[in-house]
Write a protein that holds these residues in place. Structure first.
Motif, PDB file in Angstrom:
ATOM      1  N   GLY A 107       0.831  -1.193   0.000  1.00  0.00           N
ATOM      2  CA  GLY A 107       0.000   0.000   0.000  1.00  0.00           C
ATOM      3  C   GLY A 107       0.864   1.239   0.000  1.00  0.00           C
ATOM      4  N   THR A 108       0.219   2.387  -0.185  1.00  0.00           N
ATOM      5  CA  THR A 108       0.918   3.665  -0.163  1.00  0.00           C
ATOM      6  C   THR A 108       0.197   4.631   0.765  1.00  0.00           C
ATOM      7  OG1 THR A 108      -0.348   4.637  -1.987  1.00  0.00           O
ATOM      8  CG2 THR A 108       1.639   3.385  -2.570  1.00  0.00           C
ATOM      9  N   ALA A 109       0.964   5.544   1.342  1.00  0.00           N
ATOM     10  CA  ALA A 109       0.415   6.710   2.036  1.00  0.00           C
ATOM     11  C   ALA A 109       0.897   7.926   1.262  1.00  0.00           C
ATOM     12  CB  ALA A 109       0.886   6.759   3.484  1.00  0.00           C
ATOM     13  N   LEU A 110      -0.029   8.634   0.635  1.00  0.00           N
ATOM     14  CA  LEU A 110       0.287   9.779  -0.202  1.00  0.00           C
ATOM     15  C   LEU A 110      -0.100  11.049   0.549  1.00  0.00           C
ATOM     16  CD1 LEU A 110      -1.220   8.425  -3.557  1.00  0.00           C
ATOM     17  CD2 LEU A 110       1.128   8.146  -2.698  1.00  0.00           C
ATOM     18  N   LEU A 111       0.880  11.869   0.883  1.00  0.00           N
ATOM     19  CA  LEU A 111       0.650  13.111   1.610  1.00  0.00           C
ATOM     20  C   LEU A 111       0.826  14.284   0.650  1.00  0.00           C
ATOM     21  CD1 LEU A 111       2.706  12.348   4.860  1.00  0.00           C
ATOM     22  CD2 LEU A 111       0.353  11.694   4.312  1.00  0.00           C
ATOM     23  N   ALA A 112      -0.246  15.029   0.433  1.00  0.00           N
ATOM     24  CA  ALA A 112      -0.214  16.164  -0.497  1.00  0.00           C
ATOM     25  C   ALA A 112       0.487  15.799  -1.797  1.00  0.00           C
ATOM     26  CB  ALA A 112       0.459  17.370   0.161  1.00  0.00           C
ATOM     27  N   PRO A 113       0.054  14.716  -2.465  1.00  0.00           N
ATOM     28  CA  PRO A 113       0.800  14.254  -3.638  1.00  0.00           C
ATOM     29  C   PRO A 113       0.621  15.152  -4.860  1.00  0.00           C
ATOM     30  CG  PRO A 113      -1.206  12.986  -3.402  1.00  0.00           C
ATOM     31  CD  PRO A 113      -1.117  13.867  -2.185  1.00  0.00           C
ATOM     32  N   LEU A 114       1.675  15.275  -5.631  1.00  0.00           N
ATOM     33  CA  LEU A 114       1.595  15.931  -6.927  1.00  0.00           C
ATOM     34  C   LEU A 114       0.794  15.047  -7.879  1.00  0.00           C
ATOM     35  CD1 LEU A 114       2.630  18.064  -9.029  1.00  0.00           C
ATOM     36  CD2 LEU A 114       4.544  16.493  -9.420  1.00  0.00           C
ATOM     37  N   ARG A 201      -3.748  -1.514   0.562  1.00  0.00           N
ATOM     38  CA  ARG A 201      -4.252  -0.492   1.484  1.00  0.00           C
ATOM     39  C   ARG A 201      -3.581   0.843   1.167  1.00  0.00           C
ATOM     40  NH1 ARG A 201      -8.524  -1.634   5.224  1.00  0.00           N
ATOM     41  NH2 ARG A 201      -8.416  -3.857   5.746  1.00  0.00           N
ATOM     42  N   HIS A 202      -4.383   1.854   0.947  1.00  0.00           N
ATOM     43  CA  HIS A 202      -3.846   3.152   0.561  1.00  0.00           C
ATOM     44  C   HIS A 202      -4.458   4.263   1.402  1.00  0.00           C
ATOM     45  CE1 HIS A 202      -1.802   1.561  -3.012  1.00  0.00           C
ATOM     46  NE2 HIS A 202      -2.863   0.773  -3.142  1.00  0.00           N
ATOM     47  N   LEU A 203      -3.664   5.308   1.602  1.00  0.00           N
ATOM     48  CA  LEU A 203      -4.079   6.488   2.349  1.00  0.00           C
ATOM     49  C   LEU A 203      -3.695   7.718   1.541  1.00  0.00           C
ATOM     50  CD1 LEU A 203      -4.993   7.963   5.006  1.00  0.00           C
ATOM     51  CD2 LEU A 203      -2.591   7.789   5.743  1.00  0.00           C
ATOM     52  N   PRO A 226      -9.254   1.086  -4.779  1.00  0.00           N
ATOM     53  CA  PRO A 226     -10.519   0.726  -4.126  1.00  0.00           C
ATOM     54  C   PRO A 226     -10.448   0.673  -2.605  1.00  0.00           C
ATOM     55  CG  PRO A 226     -10.093  -0.705  -6.006  1.00  0.00           C
ATOM     56  CD  PRO A 226      -8.844   0.084  -5.779  1.00  0.00           C
ATOM     57  N   ARG A 227      -9.256   0.471  -2.023  1.00  0.00           N
ATOM     58  CA  ARG A 227      -9.116   0.407  -0.570  1.00  0.00           C
ATOM     59  C   ARG A 227      -8.414   1.652  -0.032  1.00  0.00           C
ATOM     60  NH1 ARG A 227      -9.638  -4.539   1.638  1.00  0.00           N
ATOM     61  NH2 ARG A 227     -10.280  -3.312   3.446  1.00  0.00           N
ATOM     62  N   MET A 228      -8.715   2.792  -0.609  1.00  0.00           N
ATOM     63  CA  MET A 228      -8.055   4.037  -0.202  1.00  0.00           C
ATOM     64  C   MET A 228      -8.914   4.833   0.766  1.00  0.00           C
ATOM     65  SD  MET A 228      -6.655   7.196  -2.582  1.00  0.00           S
ATOM     66  CE  MET A 228      -4.956   6.608  -2.751  1.00  0.00           C
ATOM     67  N   TRP A 255      -3.482   3.464   8.889  1.00  0.00           N
ATOM     68  CA  TRP A 255      -3.076   2.817   7.635  1.00  0.00           C
ATOM     69  C   TRP A 255      -2.094   1.672   7.902  1.00  0.00           C
ATOM     70  CZ3 TRP A 255       2.023   3.678   5.444  1.00  0.00           C
ATOM     71  CH2 TRP A 255       2.210   3.114   4.191  1.00  0.00           C
ATOM     72  N   LEU A 256      -1.096   1.916   8.747  1.00  0.00           N
ATOM     73  CA  LEU A 256      -0.137   0.862   9.078  1.00  0.00           C
ATOM     74  C   LEU A 256      -0.831  -0.314   9.759  1.00  0.00           C
ATOM     75  CD1 LEU A 256       2.805   3.022  10.419  1.00  0.00           C
ATOM     76  CD2 LEU A 256       2.780   1.727   8.289  1.00  0.00           C
ATOM     77  N   ASP A 257      -1.754  -0.025  10.666  1.00  0.00           N
ATOM     78  CA  ASP A 257      -2.470  -1.095  11.361  1.00  0.00           C
ATOM     79  C   ASP A 257      -3.298  -1.931  10.392  1.00  0.00           C
ATOM     80  OD1 ASP A 257      -1.352  -0.153  13.698  1.00  0.00           O
ATOM     81  OD2 ASP A 257      -3.155   0.910  14.359  1.00  0.00           O
ATOM     82  N   ALA A 258      -3.877  -1.276   9.393  1.00  0.00           N
ATOM     83  CA  ALA A 258      -4.677  -2.012   8.403  1.00  0.00           C
ATOM     84  C   ALA A 258      -3.790  -2.944   7.567  1.00  0.00           C
ATOM     85  CB  ALA A 258      -5.393  -1.023   7.479  1.00  0.00           C
ATOM     86  N   ILE A 259      -2.606  -2.477   7.201  1.00  0.00           N
ATOM     87  CA  ILE A 259      -1.689  -3.337   6.467  1.00  0.00           C
ATOM     88  C   ILE A 259      -1.274  -4.519   7.331  1.00  0.00           C
ATOM     89  CG2 ILE A 259       0.619  -3.482   5.455  1.00  0.00           C
ATOM     90  CD1 ILE A 259       0.306  -0.627   4.493  1.00  0.00           C
TER      91      ILE A 259
END
Length: 262
Positions: A107-114, A201-203, A226-228, A255-259
């Motif tokens: 999964g990824t955690a995207l913070l203010a992504p371009l 799992r994505h955030l 779909p799991r974001m 997010w980490l707990d879900a992974i």
């Protein structure tokens, strides 16, 4: 190429990718979230031409940056499953990693992504939420100009976070490489066009007052993940994790707990 990185902990690898003209120190405030959850091997990377990493040997483009990140993954992670955290420009590169190594990506955690190039973004009006005139007057003029161009909280707490986690990378990056990258800032292929959908799992976290990449364009990503979980955080600009650390830490921890559960 070998990228400079700081490695902390053991367990499942998680790659942390910073943004444009800064370095891995921008990501270190997230460390407390990982430290509270054993089992994660954190790789805080300096992108080419940033921090202590070498410059690219050829043209400085988004595609070349992406290839350098993939090379680092092959060397430092191999074929293990891993997660990715990317902020701003690092968010675009994180999505490229999904396109190229999707079967490995938890999964990824995207913070203010371009998401979109300059000129094509749907941006909110520029806002400054707090401003301490006495503090600003006390700063070095060059530092003050950089700080006030980005920060929505121009007060003591905002300055300390910026001074410790943003300014060092701004001072360390290679200026001509950064200028060259602006001419080829976007990946030649939109990552989601490559993989369609990724079911890890994505955030996605954006700042409501982010005048640099905004928060509306990122909504388009939801169709491909779909799991974001998506959150727009009020009281936050582009450095959303510095402006609202407790909220972002909570989302990242979830997010980490879900992974881990998966």
């Amino acid at each position: 190429m070998t990228l400079h990185h700081v490695e902390i902990g053991d367990g499942t690898p998680v790659l942390l990718l910073h943004g444009y003209t800064i370095d891995h120190r921008l990501m270190l405030p997230l460390e407390s979230v990982f430290a509270a959850r054993p089992g994660w091997r954190r790789l805080y990377v300096d992108l080419p031409g940033s921090g202590q990493s070498p410059r690219l040997s050829g043209p400085v483009t988004a595609d070349a940056m992406g290839e350098a990140v993939l090379g680092f993954i092959d060397t430092a992670i191999g074929d293990e499953p891993f997660a990715v955290v990317g902020i701003s420009y690092g968010g675009q590169l994180a999505r490229h990693v999904v396109a190229e190594r999707g079967a490995q990506v938890l999964g990824t955690a995207l913070l203010a992504p371009l998401v979109k190039p300059s000129g094509a973004r749907d941006l909110p009006e520029r806002q400054v939420l707090t401003r301490d005139e006495a503090l600003l007057a006390s700063l070095d003029p060059a530092d003050r100009d950089i700080f006030t161009a980005i920060a929505v909280h121009q007060d003591e707490a905002g300055w300390e976070a910026f001074r410790d986690h943003v300014l060092p990378g701004i001072r360390a990056h290679h200026r001509s490489d950064a200028a060259a990258l602006l001419k080829a800032y976007m990946l030649s292929k939109t990552p989601e066009d490559v993989f369609g959908a990724h079911h890890g799992r994505h955030l996605l976290v954006t700042g409501r007052q982010d005048h640099m990449v905004g928060w509306r364009d990122q909504l388009e990503l939801l169709e491909h993940y779909p799991r974001m979980t998506y959150a727009t955080v009020d009281g936050a600009g582009h450095n959303v994790h510095l402006d609202q650390p407790a909220l972002v830490d909570g989302l990242l921890g979830g997010w980490l707990d879900a992974i881990t559960r998966d």
